[in-house]
Write a protein that holds these residues in place. Structure first.
Motif, mmCIF file in Angstrom:
data_model
loop_
_atom_site.group_PDB
_atom_site.id
_atom_site.type_symbol
_atom_site.label_atom_id
_atom_site.label_comp_id
_atom_site.label_asym_id
_atom_site.label_seq_id
_atom_site.Cartn_x
_atom_site.Cartn_y
_atom_site.Cartn_z
ATOM 1 N N ILE A 102 -1.073 10.944 16.797
ATOM 2 C CA ILE A 102 -0.654 12.069 17.633
ATOM 3 C C ILE A 102 -1.839 12.995 17.912
ATOM 4 O O ILE A 102 -2.078 13.407 19.061
ATOM 5 N N LEU A 103 -2.599 13.324 16.883
ATOM 6 C CA LEU A 103 -3.733 14.243 17.049
ATOM 7 C C LEU A 103 -4.809 13.634 17.946
ATOM 8 O O LEU A 103 -5.376 14.325 18.804
ATOM 9 N N ILE A 104 -5.095 12.352 17.762
ATOM 10 C CA ILE A 104 -6.102 11.691 18.598
ATOM 11 C C ILE A 104 -5.668 11.694 20.058
ATOM 12 O O ILE A 104 -6.470 11.968 20.964
ATOM 13 N N PHE A 105 -4.407 11.406 20.314
ATOM 14 C CA PHE A 105 -3.919 11.383 21.694
ATOM 15 C C PHE A 105 -3.965 12.777 22.323
ATOM 16 O O PHE A 105 -4.341 12.929 23.494
ATOM 17 N N VAL A 106 -3.587 13.792 21.576
ATOM 18 C CA VAL A 106 -3.589 15.153 22.113
ATOM 19 C C VAL A 106 -5.012 15.589 22.462
ATOM 20 O O VAL A 106 -5.285 16.061 23.571
ATOM 21 N N PHE A 107 -5.934 15.425 21.515
ATOM 22 C CA PHE A 107 -7.314 15.835 21.773
ATOM 23 C C PHE A 107 -7.952 14.951 22.850
ATOM 24 O O PHE A 107 -8.809 15.410 23.607
ATOM 25 N N GLY A 108 -7.528 13.698 22.924
ATOM 26 C CA GLY A 108 -8.042 12.820 23.964
ATOM 27 C C GLY A 108 -7.653 13.289 25.353
ATOM 28 O O GLY A 108 -8.472 13.271 26.279
ATOM 29 N N LEU A 109 -6.399 13.715 25.516
ATOM 30 C CA LEU A 109 -5.949 14.218 26.820
ATOM 31 C C LEU A 109 -6.668 15.507 27.201
ATOM 32 O O LEU A 109 -7.014 15.719 28.370
ATOM 33 N N ALA A 112 0.866 -1.184 0.000
ATOM 34 C CA ALA A 112 0.000 0.000 0.000
ATOM 35 C C ALA A 112 0.904 1.234 0.000
ATOM 36 O O ALA A 112 2.124 1.126 0.138
ATOM 37 N N SER A 113 0.296 2.384 -0.167
ATOM 38 C CA SER A 113 1.073 3.617 -0.185
ATOM 39 C C SER A 113 1.811 3.812 1.140
ATOM 40 O O SER A 113 1.235 3.638 2.221
ATOM 41 N N ARG A 114 3.078 4.166 1.044
ATOM 42 C CA ARG A 114 3.846 4.406 2.264
ATOM 43 C C ARG A 114 3.338 5.623 3.040
ATOM 44 O O ARG A 114 3.592 5.737 4.234
ATOM 45 N N MET A 115 2.631 6.510 2.378
ATOM 46 C CA MET A 115 2.084 7.661 3.084
ATOM 47 C C MET A 115 1.015 7.253 4.095
ATOM 48 O O MET A 115 0.685 8.021 4.986
ATOM 49 N N ASN A 116 0.468 6.036 3.948
ATOM 50 C CA ASN A 116 -0.461 5.550 4.965
ATOM 51 C C ASN A 116 0.220 5.475 6.321
ATOM 52 O O ASN A 116 -0.403 5.719 7.364
ATOM 53 N N ILE A 117 1.499 5.109 6.324
ATOM 54 C CA ILE A 117 2.270 5.071 7.571
ATOM 55 C C ILE A 117 2.344 6.471 8.168
ATOM 56 O O ILE A 117 2.128 6.664 9.374
ATOM 57 N N TYR A 118 2.632 7.437 7.316
ATOM 58 C CA TYR A 118 2.743 8.838 7.744
ATOM 59 C C TYR A 118 1.418 9.326 8.321
ATOM 60 O O TYR A 118 1.369 9.878 9.431
ATOM 61 N N TRP A 119 0.315 9.128 7.571
ATOM 62 C CA TRP A 119 -0.986 9.630 8.022
ATOM 63 C C TRP A 119 -1.436 8.932 9.299
ATOM 64 O O TRP A 119 -2.065 9.560 10.162
ATOM 65 N N ALA A 120 -1.107 7.657 9.432
ATOM 66 C CA ALA A 120 -1.489 6.927 10.643
ATOM 67 C C ALA A 120 -0.771 7.485 11.861
ATOM 68 O O ALA A 120 -1.353 7.646 12.941
ATOM 69 N N PHE A 148 -9.071 28.542 19.290
ATOM 70 C CA PHE A 148 -8.878 27.102 19.421
ATOM 71 C C PHE A 148 -8.455 26.495 18.081
ATOM 72 O O PHE A 148 -7.499 25.706 18.009
ATOM 73 N N PHE A 149 -9.165 26.889 17.026
ATOM 74 C CA PHE A 149 -8.856 26.375 15.689
ATOM 75 C C PHE A 149 -7.440 26.780 15.278
ATOM 76 O O PHE A 149 -6.656 25.950 14.795
ATOM 77 N N PHE A 150 -7.102 28.058 15.473
ATOM 78 C CA PHE A 150 -5.780 28.545 15.081
ATOM 79 C C PHE A 150 -4.676 27.836 15.854
ATOM 80 O O PHE A 150 -3.654 27.438 15.295
ATOM 81 N N LEU A 151 -4.890 27.658 17.170
ATOM 82 C CA LEU A 151 -3.878 27.036 18.008
ATOM 83 C C LEU A 151 -3.571 25.619 17.560
ATOM 84 O O LEU A 151 -2.407 25.238 17.415
ATOM 85 N N TYR A 152 -4.611 24.836 17.296
ATOM 86 C CA TYR A 152 -4.376 23.427 16.981
ATOM 87 C C TYR A 152 -4.025 23.189 15.527
ATOM 88 O O TYR A 152 -3.389 22.182 15.195
ATOM 89 N N VAL A 153 -4.402 24.097 14.660
ATOM 90 C CA VAL A 153 -3.860 24.051 13.294
ATOM 91 C C VAL A 153 -2.366 24.343 13.335
ATOM 92 O O VAL A 153 -1.562 23.673 12.664
ATOM 93 N N LEU A 154 -1.980 25.325 14.151
ATOM 94 C CA LEU A 154 -0.554 25.634 14.317
ATOM 95 C C LEU A 154 0.178 24.444 14.922
ATOM 96 O O LEU A 154 1.282 24.091 14.479
ATOM 97 N N GLY A 155 -0.419 23.808 15.940
ATOM 98 C CA GLY A 155 0.213 22.644 16.542
ATOM 99 C C GLY A 155 0.375 21.506 15.555
ATOM 100 O O GLY A 155 1.420 20.836 15.525
ATOM 101 N N THR A 156 -0.652 21.272 14.724
ATOM 102 C CA THR A 156 -0.561 20.230 13.693
ATOM 103 C C THR A 156 0.540 20.548 12.698
ATOM 104 O O THR A 156 1.292 19.658 12.273
ATOM 105 N N ALA A 157 0.651 21.832 12.325
ATOM 106 C CA ALA A 157 1.714 22.239 11.402
ATOM 107 C C ALA A 157 3.090 21.972 12.002
ATOM 108 O O ALA A 157 4.010 21.513 11.299
ATOM 109 N N ILE A 158 3.254 22.230 13.292
ATOM 110 C CA ILE A 158 4.539 21.984 13.948
ATOM 111 C C ILE A 158 4.870 20.496 13.933
ATOM 112 O O ILE A 158 6.021 20.096 13.678
ATOM 113 N N VAL A 159 3.863 19.650 14.182
ATOM 114 C CA VAL A 159 4.086 18.200 14.141
ATOM 115 C C VAL A 159 4.498 17.764 12.734
ATOM 116 O O VAL A 159 5.422 16.953 12.564
#
Length: 275
Positions: free
Chosen positions: A126-133, A113-121, A183-194
């Motif tokens: 990371i995003l699920i864990f952050v929002f979960g906490l 399968a596409s190796r980018m699946n590894i990247y997206w997973a 909230f949207f700006f903060l977590y979009v910025l956080g996603t960009a940093i990741v």
């Protein structure tokens, strides 16, 4: 391909779930114990040290609220610890595949399968864990507030809401801004940093020492590009732009950086990381 992504996402979540659950449980226990300790300590001081009734204490020193006690080091330390752990996991989620038993990354890269699946997973994990906490903290705050209110007499405490607790705590203000736009700006910025850090990691994994240098230069370049709008307004043409114009320029620079980072990451993981 989609099926492969969901399987990888489930696998990434499952392999960290025990540590993640321990972090959440530790946060709950430490904050609850801290709340009980602070509340009982206050009541004991009023009775033993000050030898005052709740009414007399409130008249002399004023009322207290959970906000005053919820900002102390013991209560906020687990939150900061979880934030640091998630930042560390941004690196660990990649490097343990290389340095773990039998170099598991090679099995992942050879999936049909596409190796980018590894990247997206990994990014999705990371995003699920952050929002979960964050959600876990918001859910448990009423419990701590209820505990505090149950111990401290009503005569000496000021009523507060969960929103007031979030608004009057610096760390909570940073992690859970009440305005949707913030909230949207903060977590979009956080996603960009990741995403940028993922690019740095893939540079290093693709070229080793040369990649480490290239990744470092990439981080410096992205930081410099994001700083250009503020630098223009502060140094080159002072106060020429409005604040909303600076924000728009920074958002455009951020969008450009994220797009380039995703393209570079896709290229590296597909063509430069070999098995």
């Amino acid at each position: 391909m989609k099926h492969s992504f969901w399987k990888l996402l489930h696998y990434e979540i499952d392999r960290f779930s025990k540590i993640y659950g321990a972090m959440a449980l530790l946060t709950l226990v430490v904050q609850w114990v801290s709340t009980v300790w602070m509340a009982k300590g206050l009541v004991d001081r009023i009775e033993e040290e000050f030898r005052l009734s709740p009414f007399a204490y409130a008249d002399r020193f004023g009322k207290v609220s959970f906000v005053d006690f919820g900002s102390n080091l013991f209560f906020m330390a687990p939150v900061a610890l979880c934030a640091a752990a998630m930042l560390l996991y941004v690196f660990l989620i990649w490097y343990r595949d290389w340095f773990g038993k039998n170099s598991f990354i090679y099995r992942l890269l050879m999936l049909p399968a596409s190796r980018m699946n590894i990247y997206w997973a990994k990014l999705g994990t990371i995003l699920i864990f952050v929002f979960g906490l964050i959600a876990f903290q918001l859910v448990t705050l009423p419990l701590h507030l209820f505990t505090f209110n149950s111990i401290v007499p009503v005569e000496i405490r000021s009523p507060v809401t969960i929103a007031q607790i979030l608004m009057r705590n610096d760390l909570f203000q940073l992690l859970t801004p009440l305005r949707v736009s913030e909230f949207f700006f903060l977590y979009v910025l956080g996603t960009a940093i990741v995403i940028i850090l993922f690019t740095f990691i893939l540079f290093e994994r693709s070229y080793r020492l040369r990649g480490l240098i290239a990744g470092g230069l990439y981080l410096l370049g992205t930081t410099a590009l994001l700083s250009v709008p503020s630098w223009l307004n502060d140094t080159w043409v002072p106060n020429f732009f409005y604040n909303n114009e600076i924000i728009i320029m920074e958002c455009m620079a951020g969008l450009l950086i994220v797009s380039v980072s995703l393209w570079v990451s896709s290229y590296l993981i597909r063509y430069k990381i070999s098995v």
